[in-house]
Write a protein that holds these residues in place. Structure first.
Motif, PDB file in Angstrom:
ATOM      1  N   ASP A  31      -0.205 -36.675  -2.406  1.00 41.78           N
ATOM      2  CA  ASP A  31      -0.691 -35.560  -1.599  1.00 41.78           C
ATOM      3  C   ASP A  31      -0.315 -34.205  -2.192  1.00 41.78           C
ATOM      4  OD1 ASP A  31       2.011 -35.664  -1.165  1.00 41.78           O
ATOM      5  OD2 ASP A  31       1.883 -35.748   1.032  1.00 41.78           O
ATOM      6  N   ASP A  32      -0.019 -34.173  -3.503  1.00 45.49           N
ATOM      7  CA  ASP A  32       0.335 -32.897  -4.119  1.00 45.49           C
ATOM      8  C   ASP A  32      -0.881 -32.044  -4.429  1.00 45.49           C
ATOM      9  OD1 ASP A  32      -0.483 -34.686  -6.086  1.00 45.49           O
ATOM     10  OD2 ASP A  32       0.701 -33.706  -7.652  1.00 45.49           O
ATOM     11  N   PHE A  33      -2.068 -32.648  -4.398  1.00 43.20           N
ATOM     12  CA  PHE A  33      -3.314 -31.916  -4.659  1.00 43.20           C
ATOM     13  C   PHE A  33      -4.285 -32.190  -3.524  1.00 43.20           C
ATOM     14  CE2 PHE A  33      -7.398 -30.958  -6.606  1.00 43.20           C
ATOM     15  CZ  PHE A  33      -7.113 -29.848  -7.393  1.00 43.20           C
ATOM     16  N   THR A  34      -5.033 -31.165  -3.135  1.00 43.64           N
ATOM     17  CA  THR A  34      -5.983 -31.322  -2.038  1.00 43.64           C
ATOM     18  C   THR A  34      -7.401 -31.058  -2.525  1.00 43.64           C
ATOM     19  OG1 THR A  34      -5.790 -29.012  -1.314  1.00 43.64           O
ATOM     20  CG2 THR A  34      -4.256 -30.603  -0.354  1.00 43.64           C
ATOM     21  N   ALA A  35      -8.336 -31.869  -2.037  1.00 43.22           N
ATOM     22  CA  ALA A  35      -9.745 -31.725  -2.404  1.00 43.22           C
ATOM     23  C   ALA A  35     -10.588 -31.920  -1.158  1.00 43.22           C
ATOM     24  CB  ALA A  35     -10.129 -32.744  -3.480  1.00 43.22           C
ATOM     25  N   PRO A 182       0.214 -21.334  -8.251  1.00 40.63           N
ATOM     26  CA  PRO A 182       0.205 -22.652  -7.611  1.00 40.63           C
ATOM     27  C   PRO A 182      -0.426 -22.643  -6.214  1.00 40.63           C
ATOM     28  CG  PRO A 182       2.331 -22.235  -8.644  1.00 40.63           C
ATOM     29  CD  PRO A 182       1.566 -20.946  -8.670  1.00 40.63           C
ATOM     30  N   ARG A 183      -0.574 -21.451  -5.620  1.00 41.95           N
ATOM     31  CA  ARG A 183      -1.128 -21.363  -4.267  1.00 41.95           C
ATOM     32  C   ARG A 183      -2.594 -20.935  -4.250  1.00 41.95           C
ATOM     33  NH1 ARG A 183       2.975 -21.798  -0.562  1.00 41.95           N
ATOM     34  NH2 ARG A 183       5.081 -21.553  -1.411  1.00 41.95           N
ATOM     35  N   ASP A 184      -3.183 -20.736  -5.405  1.00 40.66           N
ATOM     36  CA  ASP A 184      -4.604 -20.398  -5.476  1.00 40.66           C
ATOM     37  C   ASP A 184      -5.462 -21.641  -5.281  1.00 40.66           C
ATOM     38  OD1 ASP A 184      -4.137 -17.721  -5.946  1.00 40.66           O
ATOM     39  OD2 ASP A 184      -4.260 -17.912  -8.130  1.00 40.66           O
ATOM     40  N   SER A 185      -6.690 -21.426  -4.835  1.00 44.13           N
ATOM     41  CA  SER A 185      -7.659 -22.507  -4.685  1.00 44.13           C
ATOM     42  C   SER A 185      -8.960 -22.122  -5.384  1.00 44.13           C
ATOM     43  CB  SER A 185      -7.951 -22.783  -3.204  1.00 44.13           C
ATOM     44  OG  SER A 185      -6.778 -23.158  -2.511  1.00 44.13           O
ATOM     45  N   VAL A 186      -9.669 -23.129  -5.859  1.00 51.25           N
ATOM     46  CA  VAL A 186     -10.952 -22.927  -6.515  1.00 51.25           C
ATOM     47  C   VAL A 186     -12.042 -23.566  -5.657  1.00 51.25           C
ATOM     48  CG1 VAL A 186     -12.348 -23.453  -8.547  1.00 51.25           C
ATOM     49  CG2 VAL A 186      -9.919 -22.888  -8.815  1.00 51.25           C
ATOM     50  N   VAL A 187     -13.139 -22.851  -5.466  1.00 51.14           N
ATOM     51  CA  VAL A 187     -14.262 -23.359  -4.684  1.00 51.14           C
ATOM     52  C   VAL A 187     -15.474 -23.479  -5.601  1.00 51.14           C
ATOM     53  CG1 VAL A 187     -15.743 -23.023  -2.672  1.00 51.14           C
ATOM     54  CG2 VAL A 187     -13.347 -22.253  -2.603  1.00 51.14           C
ATOM     55  N   LEU A 188     -15.947 -24.716  -5.776  1.00 53.82           N
ATOM     56  CA  LEU A 188     -17.147 -24.991  -6.550  1.00 53.82           C
ATOM     57  C   LEU A 188     -18.291 -25.315  -5.603  1.00 53.82           C
ATOM     58  CD1 LEU A 188     -15.792 -27.430  -9.317  1.00 53.82           C
ATOM     59  CD2 LEU A 188     -16.063 -24.949  -9.479  1.00 53.82           C
ATOM     60  N   LEU A 219      -9.379 -19.196   7.172  1.00 56.74           N
ATOM     61  CA  LEU A 219      -9.505 -20.583   7.609  1.00 56.74           C
ATOM     62  C   LEU A 219      -8.912 -21.554   6.595  1.00 56.74           C
ATOM     63  CD1 LEU A 219     -13.192 -20.570   8.921  1.00 56.74           C
ATOM     64  CD2 LEU A 219     -11.090 -20.489  10.285  1.00 56.74           C
ATOM     65  N   PRO A 220      -8.400 -22.702   7.057  1.00 54.45           N
ATOM     66  CA  PRO A 220      -7.965 -23.748   6.120  1.00 54.45           C
ATOM     67  C   PRO A 220      -9.145 -24.338   5.364  1.00 54.45           C
ATOM     68  CG  PRO A 220      -7.848 -24.527   8.394  1.00 54.45           C
ATOM     69  CD  PRO A 220      -8.163 -23.072   8.461  1.00 54.45           C
ATOM     70  N   SER A 221      -8.852 -25.096   4.325  1.00 53.52           N
ATOM     71  CA  SER A 221      -9.849 -25.486   3.331  1.00 53.52           C
ATOM     72  C   SER A 221     -11.109 -26.116   3.916  1.00 53.52           C
ATOM     73  CB  SER A 221      -9.226 -26.416   2.296  1.00 53.52           C
ATOM     74  OG  SER A 221      -8.660 -27.560   2.919  1.00 53.52           O
ATOM     75  N   GLN A 222     -10.983 -27.195   4.717  1.00 54.71           N
ATOM     76  CA  GLN A 222     -12.181 -27.867   5.209  1.00 54.71           C
ATOM     77  C   GLN A 222     -12.970 -26.981   6.152  1.00 54.71           C
ATOM     78  OE1 GLN A 222     -13.196 -31.191   4.204  1.00 54.71           O
ATOM     79  NE2 GLN A 222     -15.075 -30.256   4.971  1.00 54.71           N
ATOM     80  N   GLN A 223     -12.273 -26.265   7.028  1.00 50.66           N
ATOM     81  CA  GLN A 223     -12.974 -25.360   7.936  1.00 50.66           C
ATOM     82  C   GLN A 223     -13.633 -24.216   7.171  1.00 50.66           C
ATOM     83  OE1 GLN A 223     -10.611 -24.115  11.339  1.00 50.66           O
ATOM     84  NE2 GLN A 223      -9.482 -26.053  11.310  1.00 50.66           N
ATOM     85  N   PHE A 224     -13.005 -23.796   6.096  1.00 55.90           N
ATOM     86  CA  PHE A 224     -13.550 -22.712   5.272  1.00 55.90           C
ATOM     87  C   PHE A 224     -14.904 -23.107   4.683  1.00 55.90           C
ATOM     88  CE2 PHE A 224     -13.922 -20.846   0.984  1.00 55.90           C
ATOM     89  CZ  PHE A 224     -13.899 -19.487   1.288  1.00 55.90           C
ATOM     90  N   TRP A 253      -3.660 -27.064  -5.402  1.00 58.63           N
ATOM     91  CA  TRP A 253      -2.402 -27.762  -5.182  1.00 58.63           C
ATOM     92  C   TRP A 253      -1.947 -27.574  -3.739  1.00 58.63           C
ATOM     93  CZ3 TRP A 253      -1.267 -31.006  -8.889  1.00 58.63           C
ATOM     94  CH2 TRP A 253      -1.715 -30.742 -10.185  1.00 58.63           C
ATOM     95  N   ASN A 254      -1.325 -28.581  -3.204  1.00 57.08           N
ATOM     96  CA  ASN A 254      -0.849 -28.546  -1.821  1.00 57.08           C
ATOM     97  C   ASN A 254       0.348 -27.601  -1.726  1.00 57.08           C
ATOM     98  OD1 ASN A 254       0.156 -29.030   0.734  1.00 57.08           O
ATOM     99  ND2 ASN A 254      -0.105 -31.243   0.625  1.00 57.08           N
ATOM    100  N   PRO A 255       0.224 -26.487  -0.981  1.00 61.00           N
ATOM    101  CA  PRO A 255       1.331 -25.515  -0.918  1.00 61.00           C
ATOM    102  C   PRO A 255       2.635 -26.126  -0.424  1.00 61.00           C
ATOM    103  CG  PRO A 255      -0.672 -24.575  -0.002  1.00 61.00           C
ATOM    104  CD  PRO A 255      -0.949 -26.033  -0.213  1.00 61.00           C
ATOM    105  N   SER A 256       2.548 -27.092   0.461  1.00 60.08           N
ATOM    106  CA  SER A 256       3.778 -27.685   1.012  1.00 60.08           C
ATOM    107  C   SER A 256       4.491 -28.569   0.002  1.00 60.08           C
ATOM    108  CB  SER A 256       3.458 -28.493   2.270  1.00 60.08           C
ATOM    109  OG  SER A 256       2.679 -29.640   1.958  1.00 60.08           O
ATOM    110  N   LYS A 257       3.804 -28.885  -1.121  1.00 60.24           N
ATOM    111  CA  LYS A 257       4.394 -29.753  -2.141  1.00 60.24           C
ATOM    112  C   LYS A 257       4.773 -29.007  -3.407  1.00 60.24           C
ATOM    113  CE  LYS A 257       3.913 -33.449   0.348  1.00 60.24           C
ATOM    114  NZ  LYS A 257       5.087 -34.242   0.802  1.00 60.24           N
ATOM    115  N   ILE A 258       4.706 -27.683  -3.372  1.00 63.61           N
ATOM    116  CA  ILE A 258       5.072 -26.899  -4.546  1.00 63.61           C
ATOM    117  C   ILE A 258       6.592 -26.950  -4.728  1.00 63.61           C
ATOM    118  CG2 ILE A 258       5.106 -24.589  -5.557  1.00 63.61           C
ATOM    119  CD1 ILE A 258       2.528 -24.017  -4.045  1.00 63.61           C
TER     120      ILE A 258
END
Length: 264
Positions: A31-35, A182-188, A219-224, A253-258
Protein backbone atom coordinates in the motif's frame (compact mmCIF):
# COMPACT_ATOMS: atom_id res chain seq x y z
CA UNK A 1 -40.18 -16.23 -27.10
CA UNK A 2 -39.27 -16.85 -23.47
CA UNK A 3 -36.47 -19.18 -24.49
CA UNK A 4 -35.09 -16.57 -26.89
CA UNK A 5 -35.19 -13.89 -24.19
CA UNK A 6 -33.48 -16.17 -21.70
CA UNK A 7 -30.79 -17.06 -24.23
CA UNK A 8 -30.21 -13.38 -24.98
CA UNK A 9 -29.94 -12.56 -21.28
CA UNK A 10 -27.48 -15.42 -20.78
CA UNK A 11 -25.38 -14.27 -23.73
CA UNK A 12 -25.34 -10.72 -22.37
CA UNK A 13 -24.20 -11.95 -18.95
CA UNK A 14 -21.48 -14.09 -20.50
CA UNK A 15 -20.27 -11.21 -22.67
CA UNK A 16 -20.16 -8.90 -19.66
CA UNK A 17 -18.25 -11.51 -17.66
CA UNK A 18 -15.81 -11.97 -20.53
CA UNK A 19 -15.19 -8.23 -20.87
CA UNK A 20 -14.87 -7.83 -17.10
CA UNK A 21 -12.13 -10.45 -17.10
CA UNK A 22 -10.16 -8.42 -19.63
CA UNK A 23 -10.21 -5.21 -17.57
CA UNK A 24 -6.87 -4.30 -15.97
CA UNK A 25 -6.06 -5.36 -12.42
CA UNK A 26 -3.16 -3.17 -11.24
CA UNK A 27 -0.30 -5.11 -9.64
CA UNK A 28 1.01 -3.31 -6.55
CA UNK A 29 3.23 -4.98 -3.96
CA UNK A 30 1.68 -3.23 -0.99
CA UNK A 31 0.00 0.00 0.00
CA UNK A 32 2.96 2.34 -0.46
CA UNK A 33 1.63 3.45 -3.86
CA UNK A 34 -1.91 4.44 -4.77
CA UNK A 35 -3.61 4.20 -8.17
CA UNK A 36 -7.18 5.46 -8.47
CA UNK A 37 -8.93 5.03 -11.81
CA UNK A 38 -12.06 5.90 -13.76
CA UNK A 39 -12.91 4.07 -16.99
CA UNK A 40 -15.91 5.03 -19.11
CA UNK A 41 -16.38 3.30 -22.49
CA UNK A 42 -18.17 5.42 -25.05
CA UNK A 43 -19.95 2.37 -26.50
CA UNK A 44 -23.38 1.62 -25.03
CA UNK A 45 -23.62 -1.51 -22.85
CA UNK A 46 -19.86 -2.13 -23.11
CA UNK A 47 -17.23 -2.56 -20.40
CA UNK A 48 -14.22 -2.29 -22.71
CA UNK A 49 -13.15 0.47 -25.06
CA UNK A 50 -10.23 1.52 -27.20
CA UNK A 51 -8.74 3.24 -24.14
CA UNK A 52 -6.45 1.09 -22.01
CA UNK A 53 -4.26 1.41 -18.95
CA UNK A 54 -2.23 -0.72 -16.58
CA UNK A 55 -0.08 -0.35 -13.46
CA UNK A 56 2.69 -2.74 -12.41
CA UNK A 57 5.05 -2.44 -9.46
CA UNK A 58 8.18 -4.56 -9.87
CA UNK A 59 10.19 -6.22 -7.11
CA UNK A 60 12.55 -3.24 -6.78
CA UNK A 61 9.46 -1.11 -5.86
CA UNK A 62 9.56 0.81 -9.16
CA UNK A 63 6.04 1.55 -10.43
CA UNK A 64 5.39 1.29 -14.18
CA UNK A 65 2.27 2.84 -15.71
CA UNK A 66 0.79 2.94 -19.19
CA UNK A 67 -2.25 4.71 -20.59
CA UNK A 68 -3.27 4.64 -24.24
CA UNK A 69 -6.01 5.43 -26.70
CA UNK A 70 -6.63 3.43 -29.89
CA UNK A 71 -8.23 5.47 -32.67
CA UNK A 72 -11.86 4.56 -33.32
CA UNK A 73 -14.64 3.44 -31.00
CA UNK A 74 -15.76 -0.06 -31.98
CA UNK A 75 -15.33 -3.59 -30.70
CA UNK A 76 -12.25 -4.12 -32.91
CA UNK A 77 -10.54 -1.15 -31.27
CA UNK A 78 -11.43 -2.49 -27.81
CA UNK A 79 -9.91 -5.87 -28.71
CA UNK A 80 -6.76 -4.19 -30.01
CA UNK A 81 -6.50 -2.19 -26.77
CA UNK A 82 -6.49 -5.46 -24.80
CA UNK A 83 -3.68 -6.79 -27.02
CA UNK A 84 -1.64 -3.66 -26.36
CA UNK A 85 -2.19 -3.71 -22.60
CA UNK A 86 -1.15 -7.35 -22.27
CA UNK A 87 1.87 -6.78 -24.52
CA UNK A 88 2.92 -3.83 -22.37
CA UNK A 89 2.68 -5.79 -19.12
CA UNK A 90 4.68 -8.63 -20.64
CA UNK A 91 7.37 -6.17 -21.78
CA UNK A 92 7.59 -4.69 -18.29
CA UNK A 93 8.04 -8.12 -16.72
CA UNK A 94 10.72 -8.91 -19.31
CA UNK A 95 12.69 -5.83 -18.20
CA UNK A 96 12.27 -3.79 -21.39
CA UNK A 97 12.90 -0.05 -21.21
CA UNK A 98 9.96 2.30 -21.79
CA UNK A 99 11.12 3.08 -25.34
CA UNK A 100 11.57 -0.61 -26.09
CA UNK A 101 8.07 -1.20 -24.70
CA UNK A 102 6.59 1.30 -27.17
CA UNK A 103 8.46 -0.39 -30.00
CA UNK A 104 6.90 -3.72 -29.04
CA UNK A 105 3.44 -2.15 -28.76
CA UNK A 106 3.77 -0.63 -32.21
CA UNK A 107 4.68 -4.01 -33.71
CA UNK A 108 1.67 -5.61 -32.02
CA UNK A 109 -0.61 -2.82 -33.23
CA UNK A 110 0.59 -3.17 -36.83
CA UNK A 111 0.18 -6.96 -36.68
CA UNK A 112 -3.29 -6.91 -35.13
CA UNK A 113 -5.02 -3.87 -36.60
CA UNK A 114 -7.72 -4.48 -39.18
CA UNK A 115 -7.25 -1.08 -40.82
CA UNK A 116 -3.92 0.45 -41.83
CA UNK A 117 -5.19 3.84 -40.66
CA UNK A 118 -5.58 2.68 -37.06
CA UNK A 119 -3.10 4.22 -34.64
CA UNK A 120 -2.72 4.68 -30.89
CA UNK A 121 -1.47 7.44 -28.63
CA UNK A 122 0.34 6.12 -25.57
CA UNK A 123 2.08 7.55 -22.52
CA UNK A 124 4.12 5.52 -20.07
CA UNK A 125 5.48 6.57 -16.68
CA UNK A 126 8.10 5.11 -14.39
CA UNK A 127 7.95 6.17 -10.73
CA UNK A 128 11.38 5.69 -9.15
CA UNK A 129 11.47 3.94 -5.76
CA UNK A 130 13.36 6.98 -4.40
CA UNK A 131 10.06 8.88 -4.88
CA UNK A 132 11.77 11.98 -6.24
CA UNK A 133 11.26 11.59 -10.00
CA UNK A 134 9.01 10.27 -12.73
CA UNK A 135 10.23 9.33 -16.20
CA UNK A 136 7.75 9.62 -19.05
CA UNK A 137 7.70 8.55 -22.67
CA UNK A 138 4.89 9.79 -24.92
CA UNK A 139 3.85 8.53 -28.34
CA UNK A 140 1.60 11.32 -29.55
CA UNK A 141 -0.22 11.66 -26.23
CA UNK A 142 -1.20 15.01 -24.75
CA UNK A 143 0.03 16.39 -21.43
CA UNK A 144 -0.84 15.48 -17.84
CA UNK A 145 -1.74 17.11 -14.56
CA UNK A 146 0.75 17.35 -11.70
CA UNK A 147 -1.06 17.72 -8.42
CA UNK A 148 0.78 19.07 -5.37
CA UNK A 149 -0.04 18.35 -1.73
CA UNK A 150 -1.31 21.85 -0.95
CA UNK A 151 -4.04 22.28 -3.56
CA UNK A 152 -1.83 23.36 -6.44
CA UNK A 153 -2.38 21.75 -9.85
CA UNK A 154 -0.43 22.45 -13.01
CA UNK A 155 -0.34 21.23 -16.59
CA UNK A 156 2.84 19.43 -17.67
CA UNK A 157 3.64 18.69 -21.30
CA UNK A 158 6.38 16.04 -21.60
CA UNK A 159 8.21 15.69 -24.91
CA UNK A 160 6.03 13.68 -27.30
CA UNK A 161 7.05 11.57 -30.28
CA UNK A 162 4.88 10.15 -33.02
CA UNK A 163 1.79 8.06 -32.26
CA UNK A 164 2.08 4.29 -32.65
CA UNK A 165 1.23 3.04 -36.13
CA UNK A 166 1.32 6.32 -38.02
CA UNK A 167 4.78 5.74 -39.46
CA UNK A 168 5.85 2.34 -38.14
CA UNK A 169 9.51 2.03 -37.31
CA UNK A 170 10.15 5.77 -36.88
CA UNK A 171 10.60 5.37 -33.10
CA UNK A 172 11.33 9.04 -32.40
CA UNK A 173 10.30 8.74 -28.74
CA UNK A 174 12.41 10.19 -25.94
CA UNK A 175 12.28 10.11 -22.16
CA UNK A 176 11.35 13.16 -20.13
CA UNK A 177 12.31 13.19 -16.45
CA UNK A 178 10.15 15.16 -14.05
CA UNK A 179 11.23 15.97 -10.53
CA UNK A 180 8.48 15.43 -7.99
CA UNK A 181 8.12 15.39 -4.24
CA UNK A 182 6.99 12.19 -2.48
CA UNK A 183 3.61 13.87 -1.88
CA UNK A 184 2.93 14.89 -5.48
CA UNK A 185 0.44 13.03 -7.65
CA UNK A 186 0.22 12.60 -11.41
CA UNK A 187 -3.10 12.52 -13.27
CA UNK A 188 -3.20 10.87 -16.69
CA UNK A 189 -6.24 10.85 -18.96
CA UNK A 190 -7.34 10.15 -22.50
CA UNK A 191 -8.62 12.92 -24.74
CA UNK A 192 -12.26 11.88 -24.28
CA UNK A 193 -12.14 13.89 -21.05
CA UNK A 194 -11.23 17.19 -22.72
CA UNK A 195 -12.94 16.92 -26.11
CA UNK A 196 -16.51 17.25 -24.86
CA UNK A 197 -18.22 20.47 -25.92
CA UNK A 198 -18.91 23.23 -23.41
CA UNK A 199 -20.85 25.32 -25.92
CA UNK A 200 -21.74 25.10 -29.61
CA UNK A 201 -18.28 26.23 -30.71
CA UNK A 202 -15.89 25.26 -27.90
CA UNK A 203 -14.60 22.19 -26.09
CA UNK A 204 -13.39 21.82 -22.52
CA UNK A 205 -9.74 21.61 -23.59
CA UNK A 206 -6.64 21.80 -21.46
CA UNK A 207 -7.42 25.15 -19.83
CA UNK A 208 -10.95 24.08 -18.92
CA UNK A 209 -9.71 20.86 -17.38
CA UNK A 210 -7.08 22.71 -15.39
CA UNK A 211 -9.77 25.03 -14.03
CA UNK A 212 -11.87 22.03 -12.97
CA UNK A 213 -8.84 20.37 -11.40
CA UNK A 214 -8.09 23.50 -9.38
CA UNK A 215 -11.72 23.67 -8.24
CA UNK A 216 -11.61 20.10 -6.94
CA UNK A 217 -8.02 20.11 -5.68
CA UNK A 218 -9.19 19.67 -2.08
CA UNK A 219 -10.72 16.25 -2.81
CA UNK A 220 -9.01 12.88 -2.25
CA UNK A 221 -7.82 10.97 -5.30
CA UNK A 222 -10.89 8.91 -6.29
CA UNK A 223 -13.33 11.71 -5.55
CA UNK A 224 -11.08 14.11 -7.46
CA UNK A 225 -11.12 12.14 -10.72
CA UNK A 226 -14.81 11.27 -10.32
CA UNK A 227 -15.56 14.99 -10.01
CA UNK A 228 -13.52 15.78 -13.13
CA UNK A 229 -15.40 13.21 -15.20
CA UNK A 230 -18.80 14.17 -13.79
CA UNK A 231 -18.24 17.88 -14.43
CA UNK A 232 -16.93 17.32 -17.96
CA UNK A 233 -19.95 15.11 -18.71
CA UNK A 234 -22.37 17.64 -17.22
CA UNK A 235 -20.92 20.49 -19.27
CA UNK A 236 -21.10 18.40 -22.44
CA UNK A 237 -24.60 17.07 -21.75
CA UNK A 238 -26.50 19.82 -23.66
CA UNK A 239 -24.33 19.06 -26.70
CA UNK A 240 -24.64 15.29 -26.81
CA UNK A 241 -22.46 14.38 -23.81
CA UNK A 242 -19.02 12.82 -23.82
CA UNK A 243 -19.05 10.90 -27.09
CA UNK A 244 -15.55 9.46 -26.75
CA UNK A 245 -14.13 6.86 -24.35
CA UNK A 246 -12.65 8.22 -21.12
CA UNK A 247 -9.90 6.78 -18.93
CA UNK A 248 -8.36 8.66 -15.99
CA UNK A 249 -5.60 7.62 -13.59
CA UNK A 250 -4.56 9.32 -10.35
CA UNK A 251 -1.12 8.08 -9.32
CA UNK A 252 1.24 8.75 -6.44
CA UNK A 253 3.01 7.48 -3.39
CA UNK A 254 0.89 6.96 -0.30
CA UNK A 255 1.59 9.94 2.00
CA UNK A 256 0.99 7.85 5.12
CA UNK A 257 3.75 5.45 4.01
CA UNK A 258 6.46 8.02 3.30
CA UNK A 259 9.51 7.13 5.45
CA UNK A 260 10.32 9.69 8.09
CA UNK A 261 13.73 11.29 8.08
CA UNK A 262 15.99 10.59 11.05
CA UNK A 263 15.15 12.74 14.05
CA UNK A 264 11.55 13.50 12.94
Amino acid sequence: MKTTLEASALAARENASFERGLLPAPVLLGDDFTAASRYEPGRSHALLSGDFYDVVQTEDSTVHVVLGDVSGHGAAEAALAVHLRVAWRTAVHCGKTPIEQLGILEKVLVDERADDDTYATVVSLVFSPERTSVRSVSAGHHGLLLRGPFGDVRWVEPQAGIALGLFPGTMDWAETEMEISPRDSVVLFTDGLIEGKTDACARLGEEGLLQLATRYAHLPSQQFIDALVASAASMASPFGGLADDVAVLHLGWNPSKIPRACGT
